[in-house]
Scaffold this motif. Structure first.
Motif, PDB file in Angstrom:
ATOM      1  N   ALA A 220      26.964  30.926  -2.110  1.00  0.00           N
ATOM      2  CA  ALA A 220      25.886  30.235  -2.809  1.00  0.00           C
ATOM      3  C   ALA A 220      26.515  29.235  -3.771  1.00  0.00           C
ATOM      4  N   THR A 221      25.777  28.178  -4.066  1.00  0.00           N
ATOM      5  CA  THR A 221      26.379  27.016  -4.708  1.00  0.00           C
ATOM      6  C   THR A 221      25.582  26.579  -5.929  1.00  0.00           C
ATOM      7  N   PRO A 222      26.265  26.121  -6.983  1.00  0.00           N
ATOM      8  CA  PRO A 222      25.559  25.638  -8.166  1.00  0.00           C
ATOM      9  C   PRO A 222      24.630  24.475  -7.839  1.00  0.00           C
ATOM     10  N   SER A 223      23.570  24.357  -8.605  1.00  0.00           N
ATOM     11  CA  SER A 223      22.694  23.204  -8.518  1.00  0.00           C
ATOM     12  C   SER A 223      23.408  21.963  -9.047  1.00  0.00           C
ATOM     13  N   THR A 224      22.903  20.794  -8.612  1.00  0.00           N
ATOM     14  CA  THR A 224      23.394  19.554  -9.211  1.00  0.00           C
ATOM     15  C   THR A 224      22.710  19.274 -10.552  1.00  0.00           C
ATOM     16  N   CYS A 225      21.846  20.190 -11.016  1.00  0.00           N
ATOM     17  CA  CYS A 225      21.235  20.001 -12.347  1.00  0.00           C
ATOM     18  C   CYS A 225      21.432  21.248 -13.202  1.00  0.00           C
ATOM     19  N   ILE A 226      20.384  21.997 -13.503  1.00  0.00           N
ATOM     20  CA  ILE A 226      20.488  23.158 -14.386  1.00  0.00           C
ATOM     21  C   ILE A 226      21.091  24.354 -13.655  1.00  0.00           C
ATOM     22  N   GLN A 227      21.661  25.282 -14.448  1.00  0.00           N
ATOM     23  CA  GLN A 227      22.249  26.505 -13.892  1.00  0.00           C
ATOM     24  C   GLN A 227      21.523  27.726 -14.459  1.00  0.00           C
ATOM     25  N   PHE A 228      21.254  28.700 -13.590  1.00  0.00           N
ATOM     26  CA  PHE A 228      20.639  29.950 -14.023  1.00  0.00           C
ATOM     27  C   PHE A 228      21.732  30.955 -14.379  1.00  0.00           C
ATOM     28  N   LYS A 229      21.495  31.680 -15.443  1.00  0.00           N
ATOM     29  CA  LYS A 229      22.463  32.678 -15.903  1.00  0.00           C
ATOM     30  C   LYS A 229      22.363  33.929 -15.036  1.00  0.00           C
ATOM     31  N   PRO A 230      23.453  34.394 -14.457  1.00  0.00           N
ATOM     32  CA  PRO A 230      23.407  35.625 -13.653  1.00  0.00           C
ATOM     33  C   PRO A 230      23.291  36.862 -14.537  1.00  0.00           C
ATOM     34  N   ALA A 236      16.859  32.993 -17.920  1.00  0.00           N
ATOM     35  CA  ALA A 236      17.878  32.519 -18.846  1.00  0.00           C
ATOM     36  C   ALA A 236      18.689  31.418 -18.179  1.00  0.00           C
ATOM     37  N   LEU A 237      19.023  30.397 -18.953  1.00  0.00           N
ATOM     38  CA  LEU A 237      19.833  29.288 -18.478  1.00  0.00           C
ATOM     39  C   LEU A 237      21.283  29.484 -18.872  1.00  0.00           C
ATOM     40  N   ASP A 238      22.158  28.823 -18.120  1.00  0.00           N
ATOM     41  CA  ASP A 238      23.594  28.920 -18.367  1.00  0.00           C
ATOM     42  C   ASP A 238      24.100  27.571 -18.855  1.00  0.00           C
ATOM     43  N   THR A 239      25.244  27.588 -19.533  1.00  0.00           N
ATOM     44  CA  THR A 239      25.850  26.347 -20.008  1.00  0.00           C
ATOM     45  C   THR A 239      26.879  25.805 -19.031  1.00  0.00           C
ATOM     46  N   LEU A 240      27.100  26.492 -17.917  1.00  0.00           N
ATOM     47  CA  LEU A 240      28.003  25.962 -16.903  1.00  0.00           C
ATOM     48  C   LEU A 240      27.462  24.644 -16.361  1.00  0.00           C
ATOM     49  N   GLN A 241      28.373  23.781 -15.914  1.00  0.00           N
ATOM     50  CA  GLN A 241      28.000  22.432 -15.516  1.00  0.00           C
ATOM     51  C   GLN A 241      27.579  22.355 -14.042  1.00  0.00           C
ATOM     52  N   PRO A 242      26.842  21.299 -13.679  1.00  0.00           N
ATOM     53  CA  PRO A 242      26.471  21.096 -12.276  1.00  0.00           C
ATOM     54  C   PRO A 242      27.701  21.016 -11.379  1.00  0.00           C
ATOM     55  N   GLY A 243      27.482  21.280 -10.085  1.00  0.00           N
ATOM     56  CA  GLY A 243      28.619  21.273  -9.185  1.00  0.00           C
ATOM     57  C   GLY A 243      28.239  21.105  -7.728  1.00  0.00           C
ATOM     58  N   TRP A 244      29.235  21.334  -6.886  1.00  0.00           N
ATOM     59  CA  TRP A 244      29.064  21.261  -5.443  1.00  0.00           C
ATOM     60  C   TRP A 244      30.089  22.182  -4.794  1.00  0.00           C
ATOM     61  N   ARG A 245      29.983  22.365  -3.502  1.00  0.00           N
ATOM     62  CA  ARG A 245      30.888  23.256  -2.781  1.00  0.00           C
ATOM     63  C   ARG A 245      31.610  22.497  -1.669  1.00  0.00           C
ATOM     64  N   GLU A 246      32.903  22.775  -1.529  1.00  0.00           N
ATOM     65  CA  GLU A 246      33.694  22.281  -0.406  1.00  0.00           C
ATOM     66  C   GLU A 246      33.904  23.422   0.583  1.00  0.00           C
ATOM     67  N   VAL A 247      33.786  23.122   1.874  1.00  0.00           N
ATOM     68  CA  VAL A 247      33.923  24.144   2.908  1.00  0.00           C
ATOM     69  C   VAL A 247      34.826  23.625   4.013  1.00  0.00           C
ATOM     70  N   GLU A 248      35.747  24.480   4.457  1.00  0.00           N
ATOM     71  CA  GLU A 248      36.575  24.200   5.622  1.00  0.00           C
ATOM     72  C   GLU A 248      36.313  25.263   6.681  1.00  0.00           C
ATOM     73  N   LEU A 249      35.983  24.817   7.887  1.00  0.00           N
ATOM     74  CA  LEU A 249      35.770  25.699   9.032  1.00  0.00           C
ATOM     75  C   LEU A 249      36.989  25.573   9.944  1.00  0.00           C
ATOM     76  N   PRO A 269      21.099  22.167 -20.923  1.00  0.00           N
ATOM     77  CA  PRO A 269      19.653  22.321 -20.895  1.00  0.00           C
ATOM     78  C   PRO A 269      19.118  22.802 -22.240  1.00  0.00           C
ATOM     79  N   ASN A 270      17.810  22.818 -22.333  1.00  0.00           N
ATOM     80  CA  ASN A 270      17.152  23.394 -23.505  1.00  0.00           C
ATOM     81  C   ASN A 270      17.194  24.915 -23.359  1.00  0.00           C
ATOM     82  N   MET A 271      18.074  25.555 -24.094  1.00  0.00           N
ATOM     83  CA  MET A 271      18.315  26.994 -23.927  1.00  0.00           C
ATOM     84  C   MET A 271      17.147  27.839 -24.437  1.00  0.00           C
ATOM     85  N   GLN A 272      16.181  27.205 -25.083  1.00  0.00           N
ATOM     86  CA  GLN A 272      15.037  27.958 -25.596  1.00  0.00           C
ATOM     87  C   GLN A 272      13.925  28.134 -24.553  1.00  0.00           C
TER      88      GLN A 272
END
Length: 276
Positions: A220-230, A236-249, A269-272
């Motif tokens: 599973a891969t981070p959103s390109t915008c907000i992140q949900f806290k696991p 709850a929102l997380d302060t981790l930054q947007p991202g993407w995934r690289e895959v090699e088959l 994001p607005n943490m409130q």
């Protein structure tokens, strides 16, 4: 029209990137929980281009638009043109499929609605629609399950990667896990008939996850915008930054992957906020 895309590979290794959950709005200044989603997507694409990973194509795994607007889908087309690689997509729970099929096509750039990717001689990617219109959770309909079964049956000599929007493994956040793929057991029943499935890739949960489910590699891969806290029972929102995934088959059936996050900007994001 065929739903199959044939990719003639120049290498024994198939490389692609996954972007997911941009949640774009009609207006360029649209924000989701305090984050301008167009700006965060642009930053992800900029840093993705600067990265040295030499990928063959892009998978966009849903929730491309937040408000069903034509303008947002068109802006997504314009945004990904800079990648100069074909972009294949699936819907998420927030997407409006009629507009996706009208707009996310080659007439508007480097996009394809095809869902069956034959990659070189060794691999196939099967992109599934898990959307249940109007609700956050996912389910694979009978047509999707039968289509998956037929493609696995027709290509027994190809390793297979299954792609969908909704998640299978728990995030241990009860508010989010209620919006999972509701009939994962039916998916498992189809997959169990074949020995060529190597992994399952999805978005939806706005966080990175790498694990296993019934011996399949799960990603599973981070959103390109907000992140949900696991591991949070309440929203709850997380302060981790947007991202993407690289895959090699790889030609031996192995999958090598990593998640990247932006380094040259910061979106907080607005943490409130207590939901969306």
């Amino acid at each position: 029209m065929s739903n199959t895309y044939i990719y003639e590979a120049d290498s024994d290794v198939i490389r692609f990137v996954q972007i997911t959950d941009p949640h774009l709005f009609k207006g360029e200044q649209g924000e989701l929980l305090g984050v301008n989603t167009q700006q965060s997507l642009t930053q992800v694409l900029t840093e993705l281009k600067e990265n040295q990973f030499n990928y063959d194509f892009v998978l966009a795994t849903g929730d491309i638009v937040q408000d069903s607007s034509e303008e947002a889908y068109l802006r997504f087309c314009k945004s990904v043109q800079q990648l100069d690689k074909m972009v294949f997509w699936i819907p998420g729970n927030h997407d409006f499929q009629p507009k996706m099929f009208d707009i996310l096509v080659q007439e508007h750039g480097n996009l394809s609605p095809k869902k069956h990717l034959l990659l070189g001689d060794k691999w196939q990617i099967l992109m599934l629609d898990s959307q249940v219109f109007g609700v956050p959770h996912g389910q694979l309909g009978q047509y999707q399950l039968e289509w998956l079964d037929s493609k696995l049956k027709d290509n027994p000599d190809r390793y297979s990667l299954v792609v969908l929007h909704h998640h299978i493994l728990p995030t241990h956040s009860s508010w989010l896990d209620q919006h999972n793929l509701r009939n994962a057991h039916e998916l498992a029943q189809v997959l169990a008939q074949y020995d060529n499935v190597r992994g399952i890739l999805y978005g939806h949960i706005h966080q990175a996850m790498d694990g296993t489910w019934k011996d399949y590699q799960i990603m599973a891969t981070p959103s390109t915008c907000i992140q949900f806290k696991p591991d949070s029972n309440v929203f709850a929102l997380d302060t981790l930054q947007p991202g993407w995934r690289e895959v090699e088959l790889h030609s031996d059936g192995s999958i090598i992957t990593r998640v990247n996050r932006i380094q040259k900007a910061s979106f907080l994001p607005n943490m409130q906020e207590d939901g969306y």
